[in-house]
Scaffold this motif. Structure first.
Motif, PDB file in Angstrom:
ATOM      1  N   MET A 165      -2.747 -19.150   2.633  1.00 53.69           N
ATOM      2  CA  MET A 165      -3.421 -17.865   2.791  1.00 53.69           C
ATOM      3  C   MET A 165      -2.723 -16.836   1.901  1.00 53.69           C
ATOM      4  O   MET A 165      -1.503 -16.866   1.713  1.00 53.69           O
ATOM      5  N   LEU A 166      -3.514 -15.922   1.330  1.00 51.51           N
ATOM      6  CA  LEU A 166      -2.989 -14.871   0.454  1.00 51.51           C
ATOM      7  C   LEU A 166      -2.845 -13.579   1.247  1.00 51.51           C
ATOM      8  O   LEU A 166      -3.783 -13.138   1.925  1.00 51.51           O
ATOM      9  N   GLY A 167      -1.663 -12.967   1.174  1.00 54.99           N
ATOM     10  CA  GLY A 167      -1.440 -11.749   1.941  1.00 54.99           C
ATOM     11  C   GLY A 167      -0.482 -10.804   1.247  1.00 54.99           C
ATOM     12  O   GLY A 167       0.029 -11.079   0.147  1.00 54.99           O
ATOM     13  N   THR A 168      -0.253  -9.667   1.904  1.00 50.22           N
ATOM     14  CA  THR A 168       0.702  -8.672   1.417  1.00 50.22           C
ATOM     15  C   THR A 168       1.374  -8.035   2.625  1.00 50.22           C
ATOM     16  O   THR A 168       0.746  -7.912   3.692  1.00 50.22           O
ATOM     17  N   PRO A 169       2.652  -7.644   2.544  1.00 53.83           N
ATOM     18  CA  PRO A 169       3.336  -7.025   3.688  1.00 53.83           C
ATOM     19  C   PRO A 169       2.659  -5.736   4.138  1.00 53.83           C
ATOM     20  O   PRO A 169       2.183  -4.951   3.322  1.00 53.83           O
ATOM     21  N   LYS A 170       2.630  -5.529   5.448  1.00 54.57           N
ATOM     22  CA  LYS A 170       1.990  -4.330   5.995  1.00 54.57           C
ATOM     23  C   LYS A 170       2.756  -3.064   5.648  1.00 54.57           C
ATOM     24  O   LYS A 170       2.169  -2.002   5.508  1.00 54.57           O
ATOM     25  N   ASN A 171       4.081  -3.148   5.552  1.00 50.35           N
ATOM     26  CA  ASN A 171       4.882  -1.942   5.359  1.00 50.35           C
ATOM     27  C   ASN A 171       5.002  -1.520   3.900  1.00 50.35           C
ATOM     28  O   ASN A 171       5.750  -0.617   3.574  1.00 50.35           O
ATOM     29  N   GLY A 173       3.434   0.512   1.475  1.00 56.35           N
ATOM     30  CA  GLY A 173       2.365   1.497   1.448  1.00 56.35           C
ATOM     31  C   GLY A 173       1.917   1.910   0.063  1.00 56.35           C
ATOM     32  O   GLY A 173       0.756   2.226  -0.152  1.00 56.35           O
ATOM     33  N   ASN A 174       2.837   1.923  -0.939  1.00 57.64           N
ATOM     34  CA  ASN A 174       2.429   2.407  -2.259  1.00 57.64           C
ATOM     35  C   ASN A 174       2.127   1.253  -3.199  1.00 57.64           C
ATOM     36  O   ASN A 174       2.528   0.109  -2.981  1.00 57.64           O
ATOM     37  N   ASN A 175       1.419   1.577  -4.259  1.00 62.45           N
ATOM     38  CA  ASN A 175       0.971   0.559  -5.202  1.00 62.45           C
ATOM     39  C   ASN A 175       2.131  -0.103  -5.941  1.00 62.45           C
ATOM     40  O   ASN A 175       2.069  -1.283  -6.284  1.00 62.45           O
ATOM     41  N   LYS A 176       3.201   0.657  -6.184  1.00 59.82           N
ATOM     42  CA  LYS A 176       4.309   0.123  -6.964  1.00 59.82           C
ATOM     43  C   LYS A 176       4.968  -1.064  -6.266  1.00 59.82           C
ATOM     44  O   LYS A 176       5.465  -1.982  -6.918  1.00 59.82           O
ATOM     45  N   ASP A 177       4.979  -1.044  -4.929  1.00 65.37           N
ATOM     46  CA  ASP A 177       5.643  -2.100  -4.164  1.00 65.37           C
ATOM     47  C   ASP A 177       4.672  -3.149  -3.622  1.00 65.37           C
ATOM     48  O   ASP A 177       5.046  -3.940  -2.762  1.00 65.37           O
ATOM     49  N   PHE A 178       3.424  -3.129  -4.089  1.00 65.70           N
ATOM     50  CA  PHE A 178       2.439  -4.097  -3.606  1.00 65.70           C
ATOM     51  C   PHE A 178       2.881  -5.509  -3.988  1.00 65.70           C
ATOM     52  O   PHE A 178       3.081  -5.808  -5.167  1.00 65.70           O
ATOM     53  N   GLU A 179       3.049  -6.382  -2.992  1.00 67.46           N
ATOM     54  CA  GLU A 179       3.522  -7.740  -3.215  1.00 67.46           C
ATOM     55  C   GLU A 179       2.456  -8.753  -2.848  1.00 67.46           C
ATOM     56  O   GLU A 179       1.508  -8.439  -2.116  1.00 67.46           O
ATOM     57  N   LEU A 180       2.642  -9.960  -3.348  1.00 66.09           N
ATOM     58  CA  LEU A 180       1.751 -11.073  -3.024  1.00 66.09           C
ATOM     59  C   LEU A 180       2.559 -12.160  -2.322  1.00 66.09           C
ATOM     60  O   LEU A 180       3.663 -12.490  -2.760  1.00 66.09           O
ATOM     61  N   LEU A 181       1.978 -12.682  -1.252  1.00 68.75           N
ATOM     62  CA  LEU A 181       2.586 -13.803  -0.546  1.00 68.75           C
ATOM     63  C   LEU A 181       1.542 -14.886  -0.342  1.00 68.75           C
ATOM     64  O   LEU A 181       0.388 -14.588  -0.033  1.00 68.75           O
ATOM     65  N   ILE A 182       1.955 -16.116  -0.496  1.00 75.44           N
ATOM     66  CA  ILE A 182       1.085 -17.257  -0.219  1.00 75.44           C
ATOM     67  C   ILE A 182       1.820 -18.162   0.760  1.00 75.44           C
ATOM     68  O   ILE A 182       2.947 -18.599   0.491  1.00 75.44           O
ATOM     69  N   THR A 183       1.190 -18.385   1.897  1.00 78.61           N
ATOM     70  CA  THR A 183       1.828 -19.239   2.897  1.00 78.61           C
ATOM     71  C   THR A 183       1.709 -20.702   2.470  1.00 78.61           C
ATOM     72  O   THR A 183       0.733 -21.110   1.851  1.00 78.61           O
ATOM     73  N   THR A 184       2.734 -21.473   2.834  1.00 81.19           N
ATOM     74  CA  THR A 184       2.697 -22.904   2.526  1.00 81.19           C
ATOM     75  C   THR A 184       2.672 -23.734   3.812  1.00 81.19           C
ATOM     76  O   THR A 184       2.738 -24.965   3.759  1.00 81.19           O
ATOM     77  N   ALA A 185       2.587 -23.058   4.941  1.00 76.84           N
ATOM     78  CA  ALA A 185       2.499 -23.727   6.241  1.00 76.84           C
ATOM     79  C   ALA A 185       1.815 -22.760   7.206  1.00 76.84           C
ATOM     80  O   ALA A 185       1.767 -21.547   6.952  1.00 76.84           O
ATOM     81  N   PRO A 186       1.272 -23.252   8.315  1.00 71.88           N
ATOM     82  CA  PRO A 186       0.663 -22.350   9.304  1.00 71.88           C
ATOM     83  C   PRO A 186       1.702 -21.381   9.874  1.00 71.88           C
ATOM     84  O   PRO A 186       2.811 -21.783  10.223  1.00 71.88           O
TER      85      PRO A 186
END
Length: 236
Positions: A165-171, A173-186
């Motif tokens: 699943m593709l996600g980003t941390p909730k905390n 808030g600004n565009n400069k710190d926008f991160e990408l995470l991909i889970t590799t397990a449930p």
């Protein structure tokens, strides 16, 4: 021929009936009837006129509402629904949840057009958990991720908590710190820390290859690995 005497003529003229006079009360009643009729007509006209205006306004508002919804739906439909994430390990194709997470998807699309993700390194890789890319260190402690990972077998797993699943941390808030995470397990408690806005359609093997890189004690890859660019697509 006999002559009629003046007195007889006077008597005959008195006997002739003149036009009857209308009494004041009759005039008043007639005027009242006319006034009531006019008032009734005016009231009826105002009622139907107001009803017509209300109907027109309601139809206009309904049309505007439908036009707004149509425009919104058209805008959502026109937005790219897929993205090719090019990495130093290969290509990852993701589907974006435009309806489920519209605000985050809009921000992601805007950042893609600004080349925000070009050159973004994967700075955290936790095997059998997730891979994380960002321009700055993550604000979520590694211990928190790993501690939550130990609980995942005990909690209910829903569709949004599956692997890849593709996600980003909730905390973030600004565009400069926008991160990408991909889970590799449930990850059962995914909603606590992440906003899921997409899923991997192709390139799971690339994600797994990234997951297998050597890391240090802080789960940071020992050799540089990152995103080389993102291409938005309306269909695949």
């Amino acid at each position: 021929m006999a002559k009629i005497k003046p007195q007889a003529l006077l008597n005959q003229s008195k006997k002739k009936k003149g036009p009857s006079r209308i009494s004041i009360s009759t005039i008043i009643v007639c005027n009242l009837v006319v006034a009531v009729v006019i008032l009734s007509l005016v009231t009826t006209y105002r009622h139907w006129s107001q009803r017509s205006r209300n109907t027109i306004e309601h139809e206009t508002q309904s049309q505007r509402f439908e036009d707004t919804n149509t425009a919104s739906e058209q805008k959502t439909y026109d937005l790219p629904g897929y993205a090719d994430i090019n990495t130093s390990k290969g290509l990852i194709t993701v589907e974006l949840f435009k309806d489920g997470s519209p605000e985050v998807v809009d921000k992601f699309l805007d950042l893609c057009q600004k080349d925000h993700f070009k050159g973004m390194p994967f700075h955290r890789v936790i095997k059998n958990y997730l891979v994380q890319a960002g321009h700055s260190p993550s604000s979520i402690p590694v211990e928190e991720w790993t501690a939550k990972g130990k609980l995942r077998g005990r909690l209910h797993i829903g569709p949004k908590h599956e692997a890849f699943m593709l996600g980003t941390p909730k905390n973030k808030g600004n565009n400069k710190d926008f991160e990408l995470l991909i889970t590799t397990a449930p990850i059962p408690d995914l909603n606590d820390q992440l906003i899921v806005f997409g899923r991997v359609l192709k390139g799971e093997d690339v994600v797994q290859e990234i997951e297998e890189v050597d890391t240090d004690e802080h789960y940071q890859p020992k050799s540089p690995i990152g995103i080389t660019g993102v291409v938005l697509k309306r269909e695949i």
